[in-house]
Design a protein around this motif. Structure first.
Motif, PDB file in Angstrom:
ATOM      1  N   GLU A   1      54.204  44.807  41.847  1.00  0.00           N
ATOM      2  CA  GLU A   1      54.154  43.349  41.994  1.00  0.00           C
ATOM      3  C   GLU A   1      54.384  42.961  43.449  1.00  0.00           C
ATOM      4  N   PHE A   2      55.378  43.580  44.076  1.00  0.00           N
ATOM      5  CA  PHE A   2      55.635  43.300  45.491  1.00  0.00           C
ATOM      6  C   PHE A   2      54.442  43.725  46.350  1.00  0.00           C
TER       7      PHE A   2
ATOM      8  N   THR B   1      64.457  46.658  46.527  1.00  0.00           N
ATOM      9  CA  THR B   1      64.122  47.259  45.229  1.00  0.00           C
ATOM     10  C   THR B   1      64.096  48.774  45.330  1.00  0.00           C
ATOM     11  N   VAL B   2      63.536  49.299  46.425  1.00  0.00           N
ATOM     12  CA  VAL B   2      63.521  50.752  46.634  1.00  0.00           C
ATOM     13  C   VAL B   2      64.955  51.284  46.672  1.00  0.00           C
ATOM     14  N   GLU B   3      65.838  50.577  47.374  1.00  0.00           N
ATOM     15  CA  GLU B   3      67.229  51.020  47.483  1.00  0.00           C
ATOM     16  C   GLU B   3      67.916  51.011  46.117  1.00  0.00           C
TER      17      GLU B   3
ATOM     18  N   LEU C   1      58.690  42.278  52.459  1.00  0.00           N
ATOM     19  CA  LEU C   1      59.130  43.632  52.824  1.00  0.00           C
ATOM     20  C   LEU C   1      60.615  43.825  52.543  1.00  0.00           C
ATOM     21  N   ALA C   2      61.409  42.782  52.784  1.00  0.00           N
ATOM     22  CA  ALA C   2      62.840  42.876  52.483  1.00  0.00           C
ATOM     23  C   ALA C   2      63.052  43.060  50.979  1.00  0.00           C
ATOM     24  N   ALA C   3      62.283  42.336  50.162  1.00  0.00           N
ATOM     25  CA  ALA C   3      62.400  42.474  48.701  1.00  0.00           C
ATOM     26  C   ALA C   3      61.959  43.868  48.267  1.00  0.00           C
TER      27      ALA C   3
ATOM     28  N   ARG D   1      60.361  53.269  51.895  1.00  0.00           N
ATOM     29  CA  ARG D   1      60.785  52.114  52.701  1.00  0.00           C
ATOM     30  C   ARG D   1      59.688  51.728  53.691  1.00  0.00           C
ATOM     31  N   LEU D   2      59.451  50.433  53.803  1.00  0.00           N
ATOM     32  CA  LEU D   2      58.411  49.936  54.700  1.00  0.00           C
ATOM     33  C   LEU D   2      59.043  49.167  55.858  1.00  0.00           C
TER      34      LEU D   2
END
Length: 199
Positions: free
Chosen positions: A159-160, A124-126, A118-120, A90-91
């Motif tokens: 990609e993000f 995606t991490v979640e 960062l929200a995207a 998470r960033l």
């Protein structure tokens, strides 16, 4: 006609013109100068906020690099350890609250764009974490499914990562233009945005 006080003519138009000029000067000092000084204070405040933001970027970039290193490990084969490692992906980055000014428009656009990236990334991490947390790693067929899911998740995060890198460059250029005083710090950070992605 003999010279003297009795023969003096007062030119009231001339006195009215002098009064108008005096009123204009008083208005200038009463209205324009405070607006100018307020604008300078706003500009200084924005520059200080941007300077603090630029100083917060190296720790963020270090965190981002660690995330990409974890992604490199995860791209090989998923394991139970990856579920815990995903929390470290998470960033977080805090954006200053700037006074809206026309010269800050590109900076504000840059903040919004990076914030969305960062929200995207974090979404995606979640999702990635949720998928892996239900995998039974003792079952080969579940591991195969998790491997496909992991490859897809890693590709999306890569990609993000490219998006974040490009948008951070845009943001740094915008900050450099809006607040030239922070250009030396920005120059040092630009070199750290050239790292790659993992597949």
């Amino acid at each position: 006609m003999e010279p003297g006080i009795k023969n003096c003519v007062v030119w009231w138009d001339a006195w009215a013109a002098v009064g108008a000029w005096a009123a204009a000067i008083a208005t200038f000092f009463a209205v324009i100068v405070p607006v100018f000084l307020s604008s300078r204070k706003e500009r200084l405040r924005n520059e200080l906020e941007l300077s603090d933001f630029v100083y917060s970027l190296p720790p963020f970039i270090a965190q981002w690099r660690r995330s990409l290193a974890i992604l490199e490990q995860m791209s090989e084969e998923p394991s139970e350890n990856h579920v815990e490692q995903l929390d470290a992906l998470r960033l977080a980055l805090s954006f200053p609250s700037l006074e809206p000014a026309f010269r800050m428009r590109r900076v504000l656009i840059g903040f919004r764009t990076v914030s969305r990236d960062l929200a995207a990334w974090n979404r995606t991490v979640e999702e990635f974490r949720n998928r892996l947390s239900f995998v039974n790693f003792d079952e080969p067929w579940e591991v195969d499914g998790a491997t496909q899911s992991t490859r897809l998740g890693v590709a999306m995060l890569n990609e993000f990562s490219l998006n974040i890198s490009g948008h951070l460059r845009f943001l740094l250029d915008a900050i450099s233009t809006a607040a030239p005083s922070v250009e030396p710090e920005i120059r040092a950070i630009r070199g750290h945005l050239g790292f790659g992605v993992y597949s």
